[in-house]
Design an enzyme around this catalytic site. Structure first.
Site, short mmCIF file in Angstrom:
data_model
loop_
_atom_site.label_atom_id
_atom_site.label_comp_id
_atom_site.label_asym_id
_atom_site.label_seq_id
_atom_site.Cartn_x
_atom_site.Cartn_y
_atom_site.Cartn_z
N HIS A 137 47.61 36.43 33.77
CA HIS A 137 46.45 35.54 33.85
C HIS A 137 46.80 34.21 34.49
O HIS A 137 45.99 33.62 35.21
CB HIS A 137 45.82 35.31 32.48
CG HIS A 137 44.41 34.83 32.57
ND1 HIS A 137 43.35 35.66 32.86
CD2 HIS A 137 43.87 33.60 32.49
CE1 HIS A 137 42.23 34.98 32.91
NE2 HIS A 137 42.51 33.71 32.71
N TYR A 158 45.37 31.07 38.16
CA TYR A 158 45.29 29.63 38.38
C TYR A 158 46.21 29.19 39.51
O TYR A 158 45.93 28.19 40.18
CB TYR A 158 45.56 28.90 37.06
CG TYR A 158 44.56 29.33 36.03
CD1 TYR A 158 43.24 28.89 36.09
CD2 TYR A 158 44.90 30.26 35.06
CE1 TYR A 158 42.29 29.34 35.20
CE2 TYR A 158 43.95 30.72 34.15
CZ TYR A 158 42.64 30.26 34.23
OH TYR A 158 41.69 30.72 33.36
N HIS A 206 34.45 40.69 37.75
CA HIS A 206 34.84 39.33 37.35
C HIS A 206 35.92 38.77 38.24
O HIS A 206 35.79 37.68 38.80
CB HIS A 206 35.31 39.35 35.89
CG HIS A 206 36.16 38.16 35.53
ND1 HIS A 206 35.65 36.89 35.46
CD2 HIS A 206 37.49 38.07 35.25
CE1 HIS A 206 36.63 36.05 35.14
NE2 HIS A 206 37.75 36.74 35.01
N PHE A 207 37.04 39.52 38.40
CA PHE A 207 38.13 38.90 39.16
C PHE A 207 37.87 38.87 40.66
O PHE A 207 38.43 38.05 41.38
CB PHE A 207 39.51 39.49 38.80
CG PHE A 207 39.77 40.91 39.23
CD1 PHE A 207 39.96 41.24 40.56
CD2 PHE A 207 39.91 41.90 38.28
CE1 PHE A 207 40.24 42.54 40.94
CE2 PHE A 207 40.19 43.21 38.65
CZ PHE A 207 40.36 43.53 39.99
N HIS A 208 36.97 39.73 41.14
CA HIS A 208 36.59 39.61 42.55
C HIS A 208 35.71 38.38 42.78
O HIS A 208 35.81 37.73 43.82
CB HIS A 208 35.89 40.88 43.03
CG HIS A 208 36.84 41.95 43.47
ND1 HIS A 208 37.47 42.80 42.60
CD2 HIS A 208 37.30 42.29 44.71
CE1 HIS A 208 38.26 43.63 43.27
NE2 HIS A 208 38.18 43.35 44.55
N ARG A 246 37.05 51.54 35.70
CA ARG A 246 37.77 51.09 36.89
C ARG A 246 38.97 52.00 37.10
O ARG A 246 39.26 52.87 36.27
CB ARG A 246 38.22 49.64 36.72
CG ARG A 246 39.11 49.42 35.51
CD ARG A 246 39.39 47.96 35.21
NE ARG A 246 40.21 47.32 36.19
CZ ARG A 246 41.13 46.38 35.93
NH1 ARG A 246 41.33 45.99 34.68
NH2 ARG A 246 41.83 45.82 36.88
N ARG A 247 39.65 51.85 38.23
CA ARG A 247 40.89 52.59 38.54
C ARG A 247 40.65 54.10 38.57
O ARG A 247 41.55 54.87 38.23
CB ARG A 247 41.99 52.26 37.52
CG ARG A 247 42.39 50.80 37.45
CD ARG A 247 43.52 50.63 36.47
NE ARG A 247 44.01 49.25 36.42
CZ ARG A 247 44.14 48.53 35.31
NH1 ARG A 247 43.80 49.07 34.15
NH2 ARG A 247 44.60 47.31 35.33
#
Length: 545
Positions: A215, A219, A366-368, A429-430
């Site tokens: 995670h 950042y 979310h992470f995209h 996913r995956r």
């Protein structure tokens, strides 16, 4: 400054040169998962492609971009060539060799393990060796950023370190702490097993070590965007930064709060107790604070610029902003995607609600939105701002750049909003292929088709980006104006020592890391046998019966 400019430019070329094929593979993967016809319809190739796409986007593009950005910031904000330029070239070479090693392992079909380094799935040792060289080369950059800041402070006693340099050094420290987990995992677990030096593999310890990185690396990706928010956006808008102090506090909070939080990615894993999972989930919410501070500070900075340009009334300053500037447009689009993606992240990090969306398309959405949306669109804007200053050649067309940014924005929303809904409906996913004739999958099919259309829009935007950069690079050298950073409304003459260095904050990070990870990692050295056989994964493994 000539050597510093060349360093930055070489890093940018590698980052954006690899960005395009990774974007192409991403668009193909979305078609592969959809009910639409797709060329090269091969589930085995899908996992190979995801590994390449994820590795390049998450590790290679970001690492090279941040390093190039750092060299440019160090030289321009400190007003002198960077110290250690020859060593920087060695680091670049190290990273390039590692990238080529990892890419060769993926392309040859020996590393279809996706990109999260989760055993007992095991790739070729050359893949892990390449990743280690890439990360190791980036540690040279970390050391050079710290050295350059310290050297400037010695030469300028009592003066505040320029905010851009302070921020990029915070980024370097953050990356050094974050990368420690994956470095230990590679050296002590993955590489020995991949090369046959050990028989079994401790999957739970490896996953825990990787959570240190998993995670916090987000950042590391985000920091250049936030540096641009504070130091480039107000200047491009024609105003001033609302508060230099708020900027310093933001980057300090990112350093302190973003590290002891990775275990919220292991909420469904059985090897850790609920107590430590809850602690790290709670700590994760603190990362919202620097984001909220940034939204307030940058909105205030833009309002200053808009009112300086004649904006009147409660919201008239918004219309008065120079939206024709790619940097100003990009920050508006980025903040929208950051807000949407951040909302999804609150669900992911919630100890109670994570189970609802765990390992579904929601997580991918979310992470995209965060990385592919808010982060990457600011990378584009930074390139449009810095590339002409490095080469002395103006941007070929601001109108074309704005078109590219809008395409990326709408492409990302069209891609990720259906993914969120599909995730709530349970799409995992995956997974390469789905039978959309099944009753549970039939309602998801239209959503997947829409997201695939969004992926194609993103690919068009990526191609347009490269066209703009190449055409600008080979244009006429007519630009002589240096890169300028925003001045604060009240530029500080002095700042407290705690806001001008990182000694105190690194000590606090060390304590937080010990509290958060000391027992979860230490327990593995006192448990009875808990290692398992590794599973070597090639491009053909996924299709095996």
């Amino acid at each position: 400054m000539h050597e510093s400019k060349k360093l930055a430019l070489f890093h940018y070329w590698v980052a954006f040169g690899l960005f395009l094929p990774a974007a192409l593979l991403g668009a193909w993967q979305m078609l592969m998962r959809s009910p639409l016809p797709v060329p090269f319809d091969d589930p085995n190739a899908y996992y190979q492609s995801v590994t390449f796409h994820g590795t390049v986007m998450a590790y290679v593009v970001t690492t090279f971009f941040v390093m190039g950005f750092g060299y440019a910031v160090a030289a321009t904000s400190l007003g002198r060539p960077i110290r250690g330029a020859k060593t920087a070239w060695v680091g670049l070479g190290n990273c390039l060799v590692g990238t080529l090693m990892a890419a060769a392992a993926i392309v040859s079909g020996q590393a279809s393990v996706l990109y999260t380094f989760y055993p007992p799935l095991l790739a070729s040792g050359w893949y892990y060796g390449g990743a280690f060289l890439l990360i190791g080369g980036s540690m040279i950059w970390v050391v050079l950023m710290i050295i350059n800041m310290a050297d400037w402070k010695r030469a300028n006693p009592g003066r505040p370190v320029p905010l851009p340099m302070f921020a990029i050094t915070a980024t370097a420290f953050l990356w050094a702490w974050a990368a420690s987990g994956v470095i230990v995992e590679l050296l002590c677990i993955l590489l020995p097993r991949a090369f046959g030096w050990t028989d079994l593999i401790d999957a739970s310890l490896a996953r825990t070590l990787f959570s240190v990185t998993l995670h916090a690396i987000v950042y590391f990706w985000l920091m250049p965007a936030y540096i641009a928010f504070y130091t480039l956006v107000p200047q491009a808008a024609g105003g001033r930064l609302y508060s230099d102090t708020m900027g310093r506090l933001t980057f300090i909070m990112f350093l302190v709060f973003s590290l002891p939080v990775g275990m919220h990615h292991l909420l469904a894993d059985p090897e850790h107790g609920a107590g430590f999972k809850f602690v790290q989930s709670s700590l994760t919410f603190l990362v919202v604070l620097p984001t909220l501070l940034t939204v307030f500070s940058i909105t205030s900075s833009l309002e200053i610029a808009g009112r300086h340009r004649g904006g009147r009334g409660l919201f008239g300053w918004i219309r008065a902003l120079p939206w024709e500037e790619p940097m100003v447009l990009a920050v508006g689009l980025a903040l929208i995607m950051l807000g949407l993606g951040g909302f999804g992240g609150l669900i992911n990090m919630s100890y109670a609600m994570n189970a609802m969306i765990h390992n579904t398309a929601w997580v991918t959405a979310h992470f995209h939105l965060i990385f592919g949306g808010a982060v990457v669109i600011m990378y584009f804007a930074i390139a449009y701002e810095m590339w002409p200053r490095i080469t002395g050649k103006p941007l070929v067309s601001k109108a074309l750049a704005r078109t590219q940014l809008w395409l990326w924005f709408w492409g990302m929303l069209i891609t990720t909003i259906p993914w969120h809904v599909a995730g709530l409906l349970g799409q995992p996913r995956r997974v390469a292929i789905f039978d959309y004739s099944l009753p549970l999958m039939k309602p998801i099919a239209p959503l997947v088709v829409v997201s695939a259309i969004g992926g194609l829009i993103l690919l068009v935007s990526a191609i347009l980006l490269i066209v703009i950069l190449v055409r600008s690079h080979f244009g006429k050298r007519t630009l002589t104006q240096p890169l300028q950073y925003a001045l604060a409304v009240n530029p500080p003459q002095q700042v407290p020592a705690a806001l001008n260095g990182f000694g105190l904050w690194n000590a606090i990070v060390a304590v937080l890391m010990l509290v958060s990870y000391g027992y979860p990692i230490g327990q593995f050295f006192f448990l009875k046998s808990h290692s398992v056989p590794a599973v070597h994964v090639t491009a053909q493994t996924w299709g095996a019966p």
